[in-house]
Design a protein around this motif. Structure first.
Motif, PDB file in Angstrom:
ATOM      1  N   VAL A   1       0.728  -1.144  -0.015  1.00 61.54           N
ATOM      2  CA  VAL A   1      -0.172   0.049  -0.158  1.00 61.54           C
ATOM      3  C   VAL A   1       0.878   1.226  -0.299  1.00 61.54           C
ATOM      4  N   GLY A   2       0.625   2.069  -0.955  1.00 57.97           N
ATOM      5  CA  GLY A   2       1.270   3.451  -0.839  1.00 57.97           C
ATOM      6  C   GLY A   2       0.448   4.576  -0.721  1.00 57.97           C
ATOM      7  N   PHE A   3       0.785   5.451  -0.113  1.00 62.42           N
ATOM      8  CA  PHE A   3       0.145   6.712   0.124  1.00 62.42           C
ATOM      9  C   PHE A   3       0.512   7.928  -0.812  1.00 62.42           C
ATOM     10  N   ALA A   4      -0.347   8.112  -1.895  1.00 61.56           N
ATOM     11  CA  ALA A   4      -0.162   9.247  -2.777  1.00 61.56           C
ATOM     12  C   ALA A   4      -0.929  10.241  -2.488  1.00 61.56           C
ATOM     13  N   PRO A   5       0.049  11.399  -2.338  1.00 60.26           N
ATOM     14  CA  PRO A   5      -0.636  12.784  -1.944  1.00 60.26           C
ATOM     15  C   PRO A   5      -1.596  13.045  -2.726  1.00 60.26           C
ATOM     16  N   ILE A   6      -2.656  13.625  -2.416  1.00 60.66           N
ATOM     17  CA  ILE A   6      -3.927  14.096  -3.181  1.00 60.66           C
ATOM     18  C   ILE A   6      -4.535  15.453  -2.462  1.00 60.66           C
ATOM     19  N   SER A   7      -4.974  16.353  -3.380  1.00 60.30           N
ATOM     20  CA  SER A   7      -5.288  17.538  -2.641  1.00 60.30           C
ATOM     21  C   SER A   7      -6.932  17.367  -1.944  1.00 60.30           C
ATOM     22  N   ALA A  24      -4.310  11.780   1.371  1.00 55.51           N
ATOM     23  CA  ALA A  24      -3.681  10.654   0.643  1.00 55.51           C
ATOM     24  C   ALA A  24      -4.711   9.496  -0.035  1.00 55.51           C
ATOM     25  N   ALA A  25      -4.586   9.353  -1.297  1.00 56.73           N
ATOM     26  CA  ALA A  25      -5.233   8.350  -1.970  1.00 56.73           C
ATOM     27  C   ALA A  25      -4.181   7.091  -1.740  1.00 56.73           C
ATOM     28  N   LEU A  26      -4.761   6.028  -1.543  1.00 58.10           N
ATOM     29  CA  LEU A  26      -4.137   4.683  -1.416  1.00 58.10           C
ATOM     30  C   LEU A  26      -4.090   3.829  -2.888  1.00 58.10           C
ATOM     31  N   ILE A  27      -2.621   3.683  -3.006  1.00 57.29           N
ATOM     32  CA  ILE A  27      -2.352   2.703  -4.098  1.00 57.29           C
ATOM     33  C   ILE A  27      -2.181   1.331  -3.623  1.00 57.29           C
TER      34      ILE A  27
END
Lengths: 554, 554
Positions: free
Chosen positions: B137-143, B150-153
């Motif tokens: 699981v990655g925490f992708a920054p999202i506004s 964070a959106a999760l990938i």
């Protein structure tokens, strides 16, 4: 020796949208002859008035001066103007005047409360007038979202007043008289001292739209719909109901009115002649036999009322009908602030059924019945009063409307409920603050809003209720105290039943308590309450309402 | 022999806006390894949950499978995503992962409930990842409207999922990372199987606006204001609070944060490094010494919460400050549906004080934190998933969002709370309906929404509460039954005290009752209840809740 004066006193409606009740008076201070304009209701809510059925203005001030009331005028048949007539009339007993359609409703309301409907006299429209003591009052037709709304033209020894009632500038209202700028200009030319004016939409920046502007969008929407088409609106908006019914008819659908209020309102409109060419409708019990794509229901419940037809349909089968995928539900209405939760509950329930919901977010399927800001400016201009007294609004609306009048060179008067304004001279003057309030209809009983009854209900709802029973004989406990809990969790921190933990603490106290405490009901109650609240607070983090029942055997 | 599968199960948040809790699983049916995304709260109201403090998703399903949970991921620090971590963690005890600012909040919440904050691990943003059982699981920054959303990938053996969390497409969010279309396009190019996506604003037809667009209007508004300037917004909207503070500073005003949540949120943002250049503020106790036209307050309570600073100010003096004619109060916020009454109460109270209230009706002083309809289409396009599972919305939002996905050639899946979807193959399949619900935090106790506790409170609020006490000895009444009434009118139709009328009827019954009835608690209770309700109905038109307390002396 004091002079005669002209007074204005709002008892309801100036500080809320709803519960309208305005008083005008002429005479020596304390001896004025009075007329009342509107006796409306407002609606209870769980936050502030749980269990209450209806809310009226507190008319104690009027009741104490009942012998001085010459007449009651009802401007139109909306509940917030006529709704309290049946419940309050017996406390005032003055003749009631209203135009035909409004009078019909006022009469039904009197009948429902066992009063004589003959108290209501039908008034002919302006230029006809009614004389009531020192006042001469005319019902001038004005457009609104209900037929036969009337502004009152009130001639007094101190000059002419116009009481706008609820209105909008609608040249094509479809049912009822169009707004007539020439009429208002001609009245303005006679010299109007004061305009007491609807403030509802003072924050709406654009000119209002006509009822007629909805005809095409609604017709198209119904035309293009596949399955069953269901629409809701305010039952009293007879023009809208007609537009909806005609759209159904044009699309080749059988039209069915559902919900008692909807059917009764249309019957009243037909019976009083304000509605002459309503499409043929089918009875609700026959609707189930019509193929769904040939059916159009017009139902009550635009505000999410749980007992109305729209809510019933959203919960499943209603009168044999079930909405389903492919059906359309139209809210041809706006959601009144405070009703959002109830309305959204219905929308989501329809969503679960697969029904497409169309609301007023596009503005294509609903228009307001009140004058917007530019319309208010136009009405001020036409009537051309020196003084504007904003009414029919929350405090924020009244204040903004008074400012607007000031900005246009008139004198705006901010007079919320209870503010008695002397309008005799050129400069309006606040002369008294009268205590006002609300009366609750609770079941069949009228109670004061501040009687404490509803406050106790709210406390039980927030905190739960613990009942302690203790039996004493010769100031000695007979057995242990016991506790019933209603609306409280069964167990708390110590994982033992909460009632047992409390009973344990109460028993210990009673065992240790001296004879003097046990002999004194007040002391004993106070201590028992304190212990219940303390123990509950430790166990469940909450201090319940407590009722102590001490039984003394003799 | 069943194959391994990838499942998605919302336990909260799919059917309401709030109370988010989503589960993903991989493994053989019934043996899946699980991860949880978000553990949020929703808020009680008087209509449905009086007296309740907070509402959590019912996590019984998860608790029963606790040994299979590999991790809990928190996407951002809004209460509806992180608010239940403190209260529910001890029932799950899995490691918690979140980005720094979010982790700070999760840790405080654990501490407040006496749990170990070290359960929370700070996650670095994507491309860093966390491995949790079969998931990476990655925490992708999202506004969004809070820093570090964070959106999760989520990489799974069955392919890549993206869990959008709450987001908007904001190139200039002022605080926190801008929306990065290139990042999402590059992720889209790797082949995303499923996008589980925020649905809040699916009905908003126009593209969303940036947080930065508010800077000029707010700065001008403050610049042109005369007296004291007070603004409220969501405390967690750190960017907004900063914009407001900078506007105050630019206008030469001393800036003061008021309300615990407001001060704590800014402290957290500074401490975790997401906020580096916040204007200097003064302490609330010093505000009283600043001339009002040099003062800018930023306060809690944008939703009309009765205990927050804005409500306190509307009621009069607060921390030595009183708002007055010429002051300005800005709602830099929208009113969440259901909160209208509370907010309007404050607006009208300010109106009575002569304060000018500016709300978001002009749209100049507030922007939403969620992607509007065109933004959702853009996000779908960038991430390019085969399947879209709408979440974070009421049923109507989920349904509309699923339709939108379908219209654009993807597969939209309507999966409200409790719907377990198998996402293994190309065609998502609903494989199970899990019972879901709500848990109430009531004081310090967790109770089930359907336990009946709250139902009883609502009944007492609607109907009042009558308590009947009857003492018996050897199945013979000792004295007369008596009645305590709480939340009921004192007198009814017969004008005698209601309690006396009821007691009279009860006494008659007890006097006539046979020994068999008197000996049987159940029979006796039933009869006494019936009489109370019948008599009350005749007297006051209302059937109260009744508690019968029978004491048997032995």
């Amino acid at each position: 020796m004091s002079r005669e004066r002209l007074i204005y006193l709002p008892l309801g409606g100036a500080g809320e949208i709803g519960m309208n009740a305005y008083v005008y008076g002429w005479g020596k201070p304390g001896e004025e002859r009075l007329i009342v304009v509107d006796l409306g209701v407002t609606f209870p809510d769980m936050d502030g008035s749980p269990g209450v059925d209806l809310i009226f203005p507190d008319i104690s001030w009027l009741e104490e001066r009942r012998d001085r009331i010459d007449a009651i005028f009802i401007t139109h048949a909306h509940e917030d103007h006529v709704g309290a007539v049946g419940h309050l009339w017996s406390r005032l007993r003055a003749p009631v005047h209203a135009r035909k359609f409004t009078a019909y409703h006022a009469q039904r309301k009197l009948e429902e409360q066992g009063q004589d409907p003959e108290a209501v006299t039908i008034a002919e429209p302006w230029p006809a007038t009614v004389t009531a003591g020192p006042f001469t009052v005319g019902f001038a037709p004005i457009s609104h979202s209900i037929p036969e709304s009337a502004a009152l033209i009130i001639d007094t020894p101190a000059g002419r007043l116009v009481h706008s009632a609820d209105f909008k500038l609608d040249a094509t209202p479809l049912v009822g008289e169009p707004f007539d700028p020439e009429l208002w200009a001609s009245i303005g030319e006679t010299g109007v001292k004061v305009l007491v004016c609807d403030s509802t939409n003072v924050f709406a920046p654009h000119p209002g739209r006509s009822e007629a502007s909805l005809r095409d969008p609604i017709t198209k929407l119904v035309q293009n719909a596949g399955g069953m088409f269901v629409a809701t609106t305010f039952a009293s908006n007879v023009a809208r109901v007609k537009t909806l019914a005609e759209a159904g008819q044009a699309a080749g659908r059988s039209v069915c009115l559902m919900g008692r209020a909807m059917r009764r309102m249309i019957e009243a409109a037909v019976e009083t002649g304000v509605l002459t060419d309503f499409p043929k409708t089918i009875a609700p019990e026959d609707a189930v036999d019509i193929p769904r794509s040939n059916l159009m229901l017009i139902v009550t419940g635009s505000q999410g009322e749980r007992r109305a037809a729209s809510a019933a349909l959203s919960r499943g089968k209603y009168l044999g009908l079930t909405l389903a995928e492919g059906d359309t539900f139209l809210f041809s209405s706006k959601t009144i602030p405070g009703n959002e939760r109830g309305v959204l509950q219905i929308v989501n329930a329809f969503s679960e059924l697969g029904v497409d919901v169309v609301d007023d977010s596009s503005s294509a399927y609903h228009v307001s019945g009140h004058a917007n800001r530019p319309d208010l400016i136009e009405m001020h201009r036409l009537v051309n009063p020196r003084i504007v007294v904003p009414m029919h609004g929350e405090h924020r609306h009244l204040r903004e409307h008074a400012k607007l009048a000031d900005e246009h060179g008139r004198k705006g008067v901010l007079a919320p409920n209870g503010t008695m304004v002397d309008l005799t001279g050129d400069t309006p003057e606040v002369v008294e603050y009268v205590e006002t309030g609300r009366t609750y209809l609770d079941g069949s009983v009228q109670i004061g809003a501040l009687d404490g009854v509803v406050r106790n209900r709210i406390r039980m709802a927030l905190n739960g209720h613990a009942i302690v029973s203790l039996i004493l004989e010769d100031d000695e406990p007979v057995g242990d105290p016991w506790v019933d809990l209603v609306g409280l969790p069964e167990t708390g921190q110590s994982n033992a039943p909460l009632s047992e933990v409390i009973e344990e603490d109460l028993s210990q106290f009673v065992g240790r308590a001296g004879r003097r405490t046990l002999a004194d009901d007040d002391d004993l109650e106070k201590e028992l309450k304190r212990i219940v609240r303390q123990t509950a607070s430790n166990e469940i983090g909450k201090k319940p309402e407590v009722t102590i029942v001490i039984s003394r055997l003799s």
